[in-house]
Design a protein around this motif. Sequence first.
Motif, PDB file in Angstrom:
ATOM      1  N   ALA A   1     -14.800 -16.693 -28.643  1.00  0.00           N
ATOM      2  CA  ALA A   1     -13.312 -17.122 -27.768  1.00  0.00           C
ATOM      3  C   ALA A   1     -13.576 -18.493 -27.527  1.00  0.00           C
ATOM      4  CB  ALA A   1     -13.269 -15.955 -26.605  1.00  0.00           C
ATOM      5  N   TYR A   2     -14.903 -19.065 -26.853  1.00  0.00           N
ATOM      6  CA  TYR A   2     -15.089 -20.110 -26.239  1.00  0.00           C
ATOM      7  C   TYR A   2     -14.814 -21.276 -27.405  1.00  0.00           C
ATOM      8  CZ  TYR A   2     -16.841 -24.074 -23.917  1.00  0.00           C
ATOM      9  OH  TYR A   2     -17.138 -25.447 -23.041  1.00  0.00           O
ATOM     10  N   TYR A   3     -15.559 -21.057 -28.290  1.00  0.00           N
ATOM     11  CA  TYR A   3     -15.615 -22.107 -29.443  1.00  0.00           C
ATOM     12  C   TYR A   3     -14.496 -22.256 -30.421  1.00  0.00           C
ATOM     13  CZ  TYR A   3     -20.238 -23.616 -28.075  1.00  0.00           C
ATOM     14  OH  TYR A   3     -21.379 -24.150 -27.341  1.00  0.00           O
ATOM     15  N   ARG A   4     -13.738 -20.809 -30.564  1.00  0.00           N
ATOM     16  CA  ARG A   4     -12.670 -20.604 -31.091  1.00  0.00           C
ATOM     17  C   ARG A   4     -12.777 -20.751 -32.705  1.00  0.00           C
ATOM     18  NH1 ARG A   4      -8.101 -24.691 -28.072  1.00  0.00           N
ATOM     19  NH2 ARG A   4      -8.092 -23.677 -26.186  1.00  0.00           N
ATOM     20  N   LYS A   5     -13.920 -19.866 -32.727  1.00  0.00           N
ATOM     21  CA  LYS A   5     -14.359 -19.694 -34.423  1.00  0.00           C
ATOM     22  C   LYS A   5     -14.217 -18.082 -34.610  1.00  0.00           C
ATOM     23  CE  LYS A   5     -15.548 -23.926 -34.809  1.00  0.00           C
ATOM     24  NZ  LYS A   5     -14.714 -24.725 -35.464  1.00  0.00           N
ATOM     25  N   ARG A   6     -14.318 -17.804 -36.075  1.00  0.00           N
ATOM     26  CA  ARG A   6     -14.054 -16.610 -36.238  1.00  0.00           C
ATOM     27  C   ARG A   6     -15.204 -15.795 -36.692  1.00  0.00           C
ATOM     28  NH1 ARG A   6      -8.053 -16.777 -39.487  1.00  0.00           N
ATOM     29  NH2 ARG A   6      -6.957 -17.506 -37.361  1.00  0.00           N
TER      30      ARG A   6
END
Length: 584
Positions: free
Chosen positions: A523-528
């Motif tokens: 969520a913090y780095y916006r990665k999946r």
Amino acid sequence: MRIEKIRIKGFRNFDDAEIFLQPKTLIIGANDVGKTNLLYALRLLFDKSLNEHDLELTDSDYNAYSGAESIEITVTICGITEECLLSTFGGSIKDETTVIRYTNSKNGQYSIWIGYDETVLEEQSTRQYIKRLNMQCVDTNRDLFGFLKRERIQILRMAKERLDKEAKEADDVKTGEIQSKLNDINSQVSSLNYVASALESVNTELAQLSIHNEDQKVKFVAGESDAEKLLDNLILSYSSDQGPLAIGGDGRNNQIFLATWIAKQNIQKNIDHVTFFAVEEPEAHLHPHQQRKLSKYIQSNFNDQILITTHSPHIASKFEPDSIIRLHTVNKYTHVACGGCSQLLKAEFEKFGYRLNALSAEIFFSDGVFLVEGVSEVLFYTALAQEIGVDLDRLNISILAVEGVGFKPYVAICDALKIPWVLRTDNDIFSKPNKAPTKDYYAGISRIAGILSQIRNADEPINQYWQQHKDENEWGHQKSIPATAIALNDYFRAQATVYGLYVSDVDLEMDLAKSDLYDDLKAYYRKRTVTTLVKAMQTHKAQNMMSFLTSEHTKLGKIQGAEVCAPLLALKKTVEEGSHPAHD
């Protein structure tokens, strides 16, 4: 001459410790470990300011943990060539060496013994030798103005006595000129209208009280009317381009105190006696640059032996390694790393080389050191410690980055100083040789195998196991990892933790991505995915780690009990128990 060593038995923190000294000796260690007690042991033998009552001691001076009933302090002095000492000790000197011992026992009385070695000591009636050999101390309670009040007349007198005839005559002329100017100043003061008016009624009342007061008048004078008395009562001020300024800052007062004290020692040097010195915590109230400068200043301005205690990494980083004594506590007794000033320490510090600075010198004062690869690990573990209840400052634990994977010099220094340590390193897969590689291997377990060979004997089971199986840690370049390599990796990583060596599964970022922090990190780095997340975390590692911890540090509690916490918790346990780790 110099004090070569001191052996302390049964005194305060010390059960039985032999400590070697150098001409310039730095004494370091945590609070209440015994630095001041070491100096006081020397004071019992050499400090003229201690009286007979001080020398008798009390029950609290005996080591309580060992149940000591007696105290014995033995000092070996070498290099005795001074005539005043040769005549004082006489037949108690052999090969320029003499031994002095203080003994005491509960319900008894103290005794002083002297001889050319410990087998021929003879009891003395008093410390008569301190007329020719003594110790001067500056403790932590430095009172600049009290010191100057006590010492200024002596300092001025000694400086005056050192003048030649021509200089003395010149000073006499100048003193006469000062007296003449003082008379003029006081005459002008008395002529001031408000001054004369203020005292008119006072003089009238005095005349009425007694006939003897009729021919005497009270006057205001400018401090002192007699030039000799004026010069005997000079006060110290700090002079600048704008004129004299009041002395007030604690840091500057400390510098002035030490500079004045050192100047006094240099002025009063005398061939009729020998003095050695001790200064406690000279760094008080000084910022880091001045602490480093003070360290060099003290070392360069004393030709005589001097002992210094400190809590300052900045001072420690400027001292010769073989001139450092580190005191530490094991099972409530004070011990001395490497026996005090040691060539072993010097050798290890020479290997340590450029790495020594104020940050790395912090380990001198630590009760435990956690070695990590870089700044991002320092940031992470500092925040993690807070969130899982490991109080680093209370435990006196330092987290230190080695800025790479060069752990060996740091490990050697910690072992030499008897400081418990753990380390955590990555376990990336590397290739070799660098050009046209043909093989891959787990770099982390290979790295800790090298450290284990440094800290443990070759016949240690874990070292023998590695020698028997190390070929299994290699496989064809870019080929799939064999089951034997995976098994060796898992086994060796687990066994190494006994020695304080912890290896990541891959690296810190991958370990965190596979932990219960995964959703928060995504969520913090916006990665999946794990792959894109790890790549993002490894870009500007320290900066990204700091940003994440600033806003999300409370989330670290989710991984309490995870493998990534293990080295921190293991070091905490070691420090709390006061026990030595397996690698010591």
